[in-house]
Design a protein around this motif. Structure first.
Motif, PDB file in Angstrom:
ATOM      1  N   LYS A 342       0.829  -1.204   0.000  1.00 14.26           N
ATOM      2  CA  LYS A 342       0.000   0.000   0.000  1.00 14.26           C
ATOM      3  C   LYS A 342       0.872   1.266   0.000  1.00 14.26           C
ATOM      4  N   SER A 343       2.121   1.126   0.450  1.00 11.74           N
ATOM      5  CA  SER A 343       3.065   2.256   0.422  1.00 11.74           C
ATOM      6  C   SER A 343       4.237   1.888  -0.473  1.00 11.74           C
ATOM      7  N   LEU A 344       4.583   2.795  -1.370  1.00  7.96           N
ATOM      8  CA  LEU A 344       5.687   2.580  -2.295  1.00  7.96           C
ATOM      9  C   LEU A 344       6.554   3.839  -2.341  1.00  7.96           C
ATOM     10  N   SER A 345       7.793   3.687  -2.801  1.00  4.51           N
ATOM     11  CA  SER A 345       8.693   4.849  -2.977  1.00  4.51           C
ATOM     12  C   SER A 345       9.680   4.545  -4.080  1.00  4.51           C
ATOM     13  N   THR A 346      10.234   5.632  -4.647  1.00  2.00           N
ATOM     14  CA  THR A 346      11.230   5.493  -5.724  1.00  2.00           C
ATOM     15  C   THR A 346      12.353   6.483  -5.504  1.00  2.00           C
ATOM     16  N   PRO A 347      13.607   6.068  -5.702  1.00  2.00           N
ATOM     17  CA  PRO A 347      14.744   6.974  -5.497  1.00  2.00           C
ATOM     18  C   PRO A 347      15.169   7.661  -6.801  1.00  2.00           C
ATOM     19  N   PHE A 348      15.776   8.846  -6.635  1.00  3.48           N
ATOM     20  CA  PHE A 348      16.355   9.614  -7.759  1.00  3.48           C
ATOM     21  C   PHE A 348      17.817   9.896  -7.422  1.00  3.48           C
ATOM     22  N   ASP A 349      18.716   9.424  -8.252  1.00  4.11           N
ATOM     23  CA  ASP A 349      20.152   9.603  -8.009  1.00  4.11           C
ATOM     24  C   ASP A 349      20.696  10.708  -8.918  1.00  4.11           C
ATOM     25  N   VAL A 350      21.187  11.802  -8.306  1.00  7.40           N
ATOM     26  CA  VAL A 350      21.649  12.943  -9.109  1.00  7.40           C
ATOM     27  C   VAL A 350      22.982  12.664  -9.792  1.00  7.40           C
ATOM     28  N   ASP A 351      23.722  11.661  -9.302  1.00  4.70           N
ATOM     29  CA  ASP A 351      25.009  11.323  -9.914  1.00  4.70           C
ATOM     30  C   ASP A 351      24.832  10.426 -11.132  1.00  4.70           C
ATOM     31  N   GLY A 352      23.638   9.828 -11.282  1.00  4.59           N
ATOM     32  CA  GLY A 352      23.390   8.951 -12.427  1.00  4.59           C
ATOM     33  C   GLY A 352      23.951   7.565 -12.271  1.00  4.59           C
ATOM     34  N   THR A 353      24.510   7.251 -11.100  1.00  5.03           N
ATOM     35  CA  THR A 353      25.137   5.937 -10.916  1.00  5.03           C
ATOM     36  C   THR A 353      24.114   4.860 -10.558  1.00  5.03           C
ATOM     37  N   PHE A 354      22.868   5.253 -10.260  1.00  3.43           N
ATOM     38  CA  PHE A 354      21.852   4.290  -9.827  1.00  3.43           C
ATOM     39  C   PHE A 354      20.931   3.874 -10.972  1.00  3.43           C
ATOM     40  N   ASP A 355      21.134   4.468 -12.149  1.00  3.56           N
ATOM     41  CA  ASP A 355      20.233   4.197 -13.277  1.00  3.56           C
ATOM     42  C   ASP A 355      20.171   2.696 -13.589  1.00  3.56           C
ATOM     43  N   GLY A 356      18.956   2.114 -13.506  1.00  5.16           N
ATOM     44  CA  GLY A 356      18.744   0.735 -13.975  1.00  5.16           C
ATOM     45  C   GLY A 356      19.422  -0.325 -13.155  1.00  5.16           C
ATOM     46  N   LEU A 357      19.647  -0.080 -11.853  1.00  9.12           N
ATOM     47  CA  LEU A 357      20.337  -1.076 -11.044  1.00  9.12           C
ATOM     48  C   LEU A 357      19.401  -2.165 -10.511  1.00  9.12           C
ATOM     49  N   ASP A 358      18.095  -1.970 -10.651  1.00  2.00           N
ATOM     50  CA  ASP A 358      17.174  -3.035 -10.252  1.00  2.00           C
ATOM     51  C   ASP A 358      16.000  -3.065 -11.224  1.00  2.00           C
ATOM     52  N   ASP A 359      15.074  -4.039 -11.005  1.00  3.18           N
ATOM     53  CA  ASP A 359      13.946  -4.234 -11.919  1.00  3.18           C
ATOM     54  C   ASP A 359      12.662  -3.603 -11.425  1.00  3.18           C
ATOM     55  N   SER A 360      12.722  -2.875 -10.303  1.00  3.25           N
ATOM     56  CA  SER A 360      11.492  -2.302  -9.750  1.00  3.25           C
ATOM     57  C   SER A 360      11.019  -1.099 -10.542  1.00  3.25           C
ATOM     58  N   TRP A 361      11.982  -0.264 -10.965  1.00  3.27           N
ATOM     59  CA  TRP A 361      11.631   0.993 -11.632  1.00  3.27           C
ATOM     60  C   TRP A 361      12.500   1.205 -12.872  1.00  3.27           C
ATOM     61  N   ASN A 362      11.953   1.963 -13.796  1.00  8.20           N
ATOM     62  CA  ASN A 362      12.760   2.534 -14.871  1.00  8.20           C
ATOM     63  C   ASN A 362      13.235   3.905 -14.376  1.00  8.20           C
ATOM     64  N   TYR A 363      14.570   4.033 -14.171  1.00  8.12           N
ATOM     65  CA  TYR A 363      15.115   5.261 -13.569  1.00  8.12           C
ATOM     66  C   TYR A 363      15.497   6.253 -14.666  1.00  8.12           C
ATOM     67  N   GLY A 364      14.817   7.377 -14.689  1.00  5.97           N
ATOM     68  CA  GLY A 364      15.096   8.385 -15.697  1.00  5.97           C
ATOM     69  C   GLY A 364      16.389   9.138 -15.417  1.00  5.97           C
ATOM     70  N   LYS A 365      17.024   9.603 -16.469  1.00  3.96           N
ATOM     71  CA  LYS A 365      18.279  10.338 -16.335  1.00  3.96           C
ATOM     72  C   LYS A 365      18.041  11.705 -15.694  1.00  3.96           C
ATOM     73  N   TRP A 366      18.938  12.063 -14.779  1.00  8.35           N
ATOM     74  CA  TRP A 366      18.866  13.390 -14.133  1.00  8.35           C
ATOM     75  C   TRP A 366      19.254  14.457 -15.155  1.00  8.35           C
ATOM     76  N   GLN A 367      18.329  15.375 -15.435  1.00 12.36           N
ATOM     77  CA  GLN A 367      18.536  16.342 -16.513  1.00 12.36           C
ATOM     78  C   GLN A 367      19.067  17.689 -16.031  1.00 12.36           C
ATOM     79  N   GLY A 368      19.191  17.839 -14.739  1.00 10.49           N
ATOM     80  CA  GLY A 368      19.694  19.100 -14.216  1.00 10.49           C
ATOM     81  C   GLY A 368      21.125  18.984 -13.758  1.00 10.49           C
ATOM     82  N   SER A 369      21.602  20.043 -13.117  1.00  9.72           N
ATOM     83  CA  SER A 369      22.908  20.005 -12.466  1.00  9.72           C
ATOM     84  C   SER A 369      22.752  19.280 -11.146  1.00  9.72           C
TER      85      SER A 369
END
Length: 832
Positions: A342-369
């Motif tokens: 019933k509770s879910l969460s998703t992380p955002f990595d600003v360094d881009g090193t976490f992109d696609g490390l698991d199958d739970s989420w499709n991690y979008g690329k950080w587009q800012g600084s």
């Protein structure tokens, strides 16, 4: 201070001002001020500024004006015109200038202004700043938020640097070489209008919202290679060429005519927002996350009622900074991995090193600084029935700066502190802080530097990088000075020098260095190891200094191989040379330094001495000739006579004592005046005789320069005729030395009738002070060389017959008219 009231006119001409000129009005209003042939000097590092507080519409006119800075604070607006010969290092239009009017800056020739800083903020009543004329060698920086800057018709500007929200307009015919856009805050609006057909616009970061206005033509827009992310230009005009940027709203292209196609029927999507959406899903945590390999943020949400993950078809979570998208994550297998969640969460990595490390989420690329901080999270949940529920969370928790700020060992692997010490050179009286970039990192890899000095937790001053990173692109070691007297503020283009906020005797306990890399990461290191003697920055003077050391002899010295001066001083009480660490003795003519000697081994050679002295040789032949003193080079002319000696003594405890001696003894002219054989080796007398030709009735005196010396090696000549000890006349050189630069023999005539006075440009002809029958007994010739030496010779051998100059004659005339002159008994008689 120049005070010009309403409808008043003030002119200051042919003046030298030591300090500042402040221009203001009075209670009646403001008037017009003219500065003509005026020099505004800094004195002991202070002053040199023209401050415009209040002037009328016609304002300030400048011709042949020299100053360090022009500072405009007039809130009503000002019209400032710089004419020929004006040279001012920097112009500052302050934050409140032109609040209810326009600031007009006109430069009538190139090189008038070095840098121009436009810090005036845009207001409803402000008409902005207008640039007119030639700024082709000037760098213009716009830092005032909301600034309005206009470049007038036919004006030429080298470059304009915009670092804030601003509107830049160019009139038809304006010529701006380059415009550099580097907004210091995200989302600032920069608008370009008018004739930029010769202008290259360089985008230095992705912070600004850039708009090209209607009826505007831009030659080229380029994105700097260091800029990450997308740069989009909203184009309402014409951009002839683009490199690395996206342009929206290009001029429309007429599409080809195609037969109509009946679109497929798509069932409507139901979007649910507000309270109804929150009855289905509610926001939970939205905070900084630095664990499990994530350096960034996390966004959580909770499904309401009986809804579970298995009742959801898709989830989309996006982070925004204002309206700019930073990143989007979409559900991958999370809904099947955790069907009953019933509770879910998703992380955002600003360094881009976490992109696609698991199958739970499709991690979008950080587009800012990395240092872009999200202001809201948008959560979009699509249920099995096709309804889309959208909620937002604007309550970020945690400290975002921890994401991009690096300290400790991680920071030291990027930048390390170097020297942190007392500095007393290059016009700085204060401190210097140095640091070194590590590995392959160079200055070109850095976007900004901030260096601050603290006394415990009290900030004393902060310097920020200006052009130093582009001036020295490949540098790995850099440093910045801090002047405790405040005289170094803004004196070059390398750094922005912050004002010293403490007392001059406040000693910093640490230097904090912040370096921001191209990726937005901020590295912070500290240096708490101050070197040098801070006491030297705040010397002891006056009676307290005199109780420690007193001046003694300050006089002309012409012995022991020295041709110049000697300065002595005496240590007081029980103090001896061995109690001293260093001595510095300087000679000044007014405020101009002539020479400085510093102690070398004299304190150890004579450890028990109480009286010491040091010589200064104006010929430069004595410099460095023994081990007692370091002898400074004489920086003046040989004929420059010092007006004071300044003695600076540093004791073993670090205290610095400064005293002065303004009582020079002896005859300084003996230093640079040469007579007898020494003079005759330089110049010799030639003809000294009666002259009755070329309109002259009197005498001629000639002389010959010896060796290789020519007229071009001479600064001035003075020739005088005497009868006994009584001066009859003196001629001085005017343009003869430049008219005949190769000449070795020169002569000058003396007319006893006075009719030859000033009749050519070669000599200034002095008035004949005697009777026409006064016969000179000697000619005295004084020749001053370019190095200041004065050579004096005499000629007592008059040739010719002086009686011919005033002989008695009987003249037969038919008539005598008014104005006729006759010589009677050696005197000129005029009929009046």
């Amino acid at each position: 201070m120049l005070v010009a009231g309403k409808d008043k006119y003030i002119k200051l001409a042919n003046a030298v001002v030591n300090g500042d000129i402040i221009i203001k009005g009075d209670k009646t209003g403001a008037g017009t001020v003219y500065l003509d042939n005026v020099t505004v000097n800094r004195v002991k590092g202070v002053g040199g500024t023209i401050v415009v507080e209040d002037v009328a519409d016609h304002s300030l006119h400048q011709e042949n004006v020299t100053a360090e800075q022009l500072k405009v604070t007039d809130v009503n607006g000002a019209n400032i015109i710089a004419g020929n010969g004006t040279r001012i290092n920097s112009v500052v239009v302050t934050e409140n200038a032109g609040t209810s009017g326009q600031i007009n800056l006109e430069s009538q020739e190139k090189g008038t202004y070095g840098t121009v800083l436009l810090a005036a903020k845009g207001t409803a009543k402000s008409e902005g700043t207008n640039l007119k004329g030639d700024f082709s060698e000037s760098s213009v920086s716009v830092t005032g938020a909301g600034s309005k800057v206009n470049v007038d018709k036919d004006a030429t500007v080298k470059e304009i640097n915009v670092s804030t929200a601003a509107t830049l307009s160019a009139s038809t015919g304006a010529n701006i070489q380059s415009v550099n856009l580097a907004a210091n805050k995200q989302g600032q609006n920069i608008t370009l209008n008018g004739d930029l057909s010769n202008t290259t616009v360089n985008v230095r970061n992705a912070n600004a919202n850039i708009t090209v206005g209607e009826n505007t033509t831009v030659k080229e827009v380029t994105k700097d290679s260091s800029v990450t992310g997308t740069v989009t230009i909203e184009n309402k005009g014409t951009i002839n060429k683009t490199t690395g940027v996206e342009v929206s709203k290009n001029p429309p292209v007429t599409p080809p005519v195609t037969p109509p196609v009946t679109p497929p029927v798509t069932p409507p999507v139901t979007i649910v927002t507000g309270e109804e959406a929150e009855r289905f899903v509610q926001p939970q945590d939205f905070g900084v996350m630095q664990l499990s390999g994530v350096n960034g943020y996390t966004v959580g949400f909770g499904l309401q009622g009986t809804t579970e993950a298995k009742d959801i078809t898709s989830i989309e979570v996006s982070l925004y900074k204002s309206d700019r998208l930073l990143a989007t994550n979409t559900s991958k297998k999370v809904l099947t991995q955790y069907k009953e969640a019933k509770s879910l969460s998703t992380p955002f990595d600003v360094d881009g090193t976490f992109d696609g490390l698991d199958d739970s989420w499709n991690y979008g690329k950080w587009q800012g600084s990395i240092n872009d901080v999200p202001t809201k999270a948008v959560i979009k949940v699509t249920a099995q029935d096709g309804k889309v529920y959208i909620i937002e969370n604007e309550h970020l928790t945690g400290n975002p700066s921890s994401i991009y700020t690096k300290t400790g060992e991680e920071a030291l692997s990027f930048v390390q502190p170097q020297d942190f010490g007392v500095m007393q050179l290059s016009g700085v009286n204060g401190y210097t802080v140095g640091f070194a970039l590590q590995g392959t990192t160079q200055a070109k890899d850095i976007t900004s530097i901030e260096v601050s000095l603290y006394k415990d937790n009290t900030l004393l001053a902060t310097n920020t990088s200006k052009d130093v990173l582009t001036q020295y692109k490949e540098a790995q070691s850099l440093s910045t000075p801090f002047n405790i007297n405040g005289t170094f503020d803004g004196s070059d283009d390398s750094w922005n020098y912050g004002h010293w906020n403490g007392r001059v005797d406040d000693v910093p306990t640490k230097a904090v260095i912040k370096v921001t890399g191209r990726d937005g990461k901020v590295y912070i290191v500290e240096n708490k190891k101050l070197t040098g003697n801070p006491a030297a920055l705040n010397p002891i003077m006056g009676d307290e200094a005199l109780s420690f050391v007193q001046p003694e002899d300050f006089g002309v010295m012409q012995l022991s191989g020295v041709n110049g001066y000697n300065v002595g001083f005496a240590l007081q009480g029980t103090t001896q040379a061995k109690d001293i660490t260093s001595i510095e003795v300087s000679l000044y003519k007014g405020e101009r330094l002539l020479a400085t000697n510093t102690s070398k081994e004299v304190l150890t050679q004579y450890p028990e001495a109480k009286s010491l002295s040091t010589p200064f040789d104006v010929d430069g032949t004595f410099a460095g000739s023994d081990d007692s003193w370091n002898y400074g080079e004489w920086q003046g002319s040989i004929s420059d006579v010092p007006t004071k000696a300044v003695i600076k003594v540093t004791a073993q405890d670090g205290k610095v004592y400064i005293i002065e001696n303004e009582h020079l003894t002896g005859n300084p002219s003996s230093i640079y005046t040469k007579t007898g054989e020494e003079a005759l080796n330089f110049v010799q007398p030639e003809d000294f005789g009666v002259m009755q030709s070329s309109g002259v009735n009197g005498y001629s005196v000639g002389f010959g320069l010896q060796g290789t010396t020519k007229a071009s090696d001479i600064a001035s000549v003075e020739v005088s005729l005497y009868k006994g000890d009584r001066l009859l006349a003196t001629n001085t050189s005017k343009e003869v030395l430049t008219q005949y630069p190769e000449a070795k023999s020169l002569s000058t005539p003396f007319n006893i009738n006075g009719t030859f006075n000033g009749s050519d440009d070669s000599w200034n002809y002095g008035h004949w002070n005697g009777r026409v029958d006064d016969v000179p007994t000697k000619a005295v010739i004084k020749v001053t060389a370019n190095d200041g030496r004065l050579y004096i010779i005499e000629n007592e051998h008059l040739s010719g017959e002086p009686s011919l100059l005033s002989a008695n004659k009987t003249v037969a005339v038919d008539t005598i008219n008014l104005g006729d002159s006759f010589i009677i008994n050696g005197n000129i008689v005029k009929i009046i």
